[in-house]
Design an enzyme around this catalytic site. Sequence first.
Site, PDB file in Angstrom:
ATOM      1  N   HIS A  17       0.838  -1.207   0.000  1.00 26.97           N
ATOM      2  CA  HIS A  17       0.000   0.000   0.000  1.00 26.97           C
ATOM      3  C   HIS A  17       0.873   1.256   0.000  1.00 26.97           C
ATOM      4  CE1 HIS A  17      -3.245  -2.480   2.293  1.00 26.97           C
ATOM      5  NE2 HIS A  17      -3.750  -2.230   1.106  1.00 26.97           N
ATOM      6  N   LYS A  41     -17.637  -5.049   7.708  1.00 29.64           N
ATOM      7  CA  LYS A  41     -16.369  -5.748   7.607  1.00 29.64           C
ATOM      8  C   LYS A  41     -15.686  -5.738   8.970  1.00 29.64           C
ATOM      9  CE  LYS A  41     -12.498  -5.832   4.343  1.00 29.64           C
ATOM     10  NZ  LYS A  41     -11.918  -5.206   3.154  1.00 29.64           N
ATOM     11  N   ARG A  90      -2.382  -6.030  -8.144  1.00 28.38           N
ATOM     12  CA  ARG A  90      -1.314  -6.978  -7.840  1.00 28.38           C
ATOM     13  C   ARG A  90      -1.199  -8.061  -8.902  1.00 28.38           C
ATOM     14  NH1 ARG A  90      -3.608  -7.417  -1.936  1.00 28.38           N
ATOM     15  NH2 ARG A  90      -5.362  -6.877  -3.230  1.00 28.38           N
ATOM     16  N   SER A 128      -3.172  -7.175   3.426  1.00 32.29           N
ATOM     17  CA  SER A 128      -3.341  -7.020   4.875  1.00 32.29           C
ATOM     18  C   SER A 128      -3.647  -8.381   5.499  1.00 32.29           C
ATOM     19  CB  SER A 128      -4.477  -6.046   5.177  1.00 32.29           C
ATOM     20  OG  SER A 128      -4.204  -4.788   4.608  1.00 32.29           O
TER      21      SER A 128
HETATM   22  P1  ADP Z   1     -10.009  -3.199  -0.073  1.00 31.87           P
HETATM   23  O1  ADP Z   1     -10.443  -3.513   1.309  1.00 31.87           O
HETATM   24  O2  ADP Z   1     -10.854  -2.199  -0.804  1.00 31.87           O
HETATM   25  O3  ADP Z   1      -9.639  -4.413  -0.905  1.00 31.87           O
HETATM   26  P2  ADP Z   1      -7.275  -2.797   0.574  1.00 31.87           P
HETATM   27  O4  ADP Z   1      -6.928  -2.003   1.760  1.00 31.87           O
HETATM   28  O5  ADP Z   1      -7.053  -4.273   0.655  1.00 31.87           O
HETATM   29  O6  ADP Z   1      -8.710  -2.384   0.120  1.00 31.87           O
HETATM   30  O7  ADP Z   1      -6.443  -2.248  -0.655  1.00 31.87           O
HETATM   31  C1  ADP Z   1      -6.588  -0.922  -1.099  1.00 31.87           C
HETATM   32  C2  ADP Z   1      -5.959  -0.807  -2.467  1.00 31.87           C
HETATM   33  O8  ADP Z   1      -4.596  -1.127  -2.408  1.00 31.87           O
HETATM   34  C3  ADP Z   1      -6.555  -1.719  -3.518  1.00 31.87           C
HETATM   35  O9  ADP Z   1      -6.539  -1.050  -4.746  1.00 31.87           O
HETATM   36  C4  ADP Z   1      -5.620  -2.886  -3.543  1.00 31.87           C
HETATM   37  O10 ADP Z   1      -5.644  -3.559  -4.789  1.00 31.87           O
HETATM   38  C5  ADP Z   1      -4.308  -2.162  -3.334  1.00 31.87           C
HETATM   39  N1  ADP Z   1      -3.289  -3.042  -2.789  1.00 31.87           N
HETATM   40  C6  ADP Z   1      -3.363  -3.834  -1.708  1.00 31.87           C
HETATM   41  N2  ADP Z   1      -2.210  -4.508  -1.518  1.00 31.87           N
HETATM   42  C7  ADP Z   1      -1.379  -4.121  -2.506  1.00 31.87           C
HETATM   43  C8  ADP Z   1      -0.035  -4.463  -2.883  1.00 31.87           C
HETATM   44  N3  ADP Z   1       0.657  -5.369  -2.212  1.00 31.87           N
HETATM   45  N4  ADP Z   1       0.492  -3.860  -3.968  1.00 31.87           N
HETATM   46  C9  ADP Z   1      -0.220  -2.971  -4.666  1.00 31.87           C
HETATM   47  N5  ADP Z   1      -1.493  -2.612  -4.391  1.00 31.87           N
HETATM   48  C10 ADP Z   1      -2.064  -3.169  -3.317  1.00 31.87           C
END
Ligand code: ADP
Length: 159
Positions: A17, A41, A90, A128
């Site tokens: 992130h 959630k 990803r 996460s």
């Molecule tokens: P959500 O709960 O909406 O899935 P996340 O917090 O998991 O949101 O992720 C927010 C954004 O960050 C999303 O666009 C997700 O694809 C991106 N993201 C999460 N992990 C990574 C990573 N390792 N590399 C690049 N982008 C990521």
Amino acid sequence: MKIAVYPGSFDPMTNGHLDILKRAASLFDHLIVGVLVNNNKKCLFSPEERVDMINEAIQDLENVRVMHFNGLLVDFCDKVGATAVIRGLRAVSDYEYEVQMFAANYHLNHKVETVFLMSQPKYSFLSSSVVKEIAYYGGNINELVTPLIAEKLKKRMTK
Ligand code: ADP
């Protein structure tokens, strides 16, 4: 002034992130990290904790601000004057969900564009949930999150 929103649950923020966040901040005048408050959630950290953990990691970035929000993303974008949404991709597995989200948001508001940034290969497995699982079983998460977040995660898992 071009303002973008980077939305997500960030429960907690990973280095994947953080990488997207920094790259997005270099493309826009102003970046707002939108921490989603979704009562359906189950999150490990409260919205305030998630905001604080991100704030600690971005102290050196002058054009980034962290806020939490609930409701529709397009409404949040309107509220803060953003014309772009940043999403990280990803792998192909992210694509289908992201296309659907993009289509829904575009349907609701044509003025908000979605900009996709590809994950660096070294972060392409990172989420996460993966970090929480590794931390739960006592694995090493030092290269996956910031030192403060690693500390908070370890504490939370031993409660
Ligand atoms: P959500 O709960 O909406 O899935 P996340 O917090 O998991 O949101 O992720 C927010 C954004 O960050 C999303 O666009 C997700 O694809 C991106 N993201 C999460 N992990 C990574 C990573 N390792 N590399 C690049 N982008 C990521």
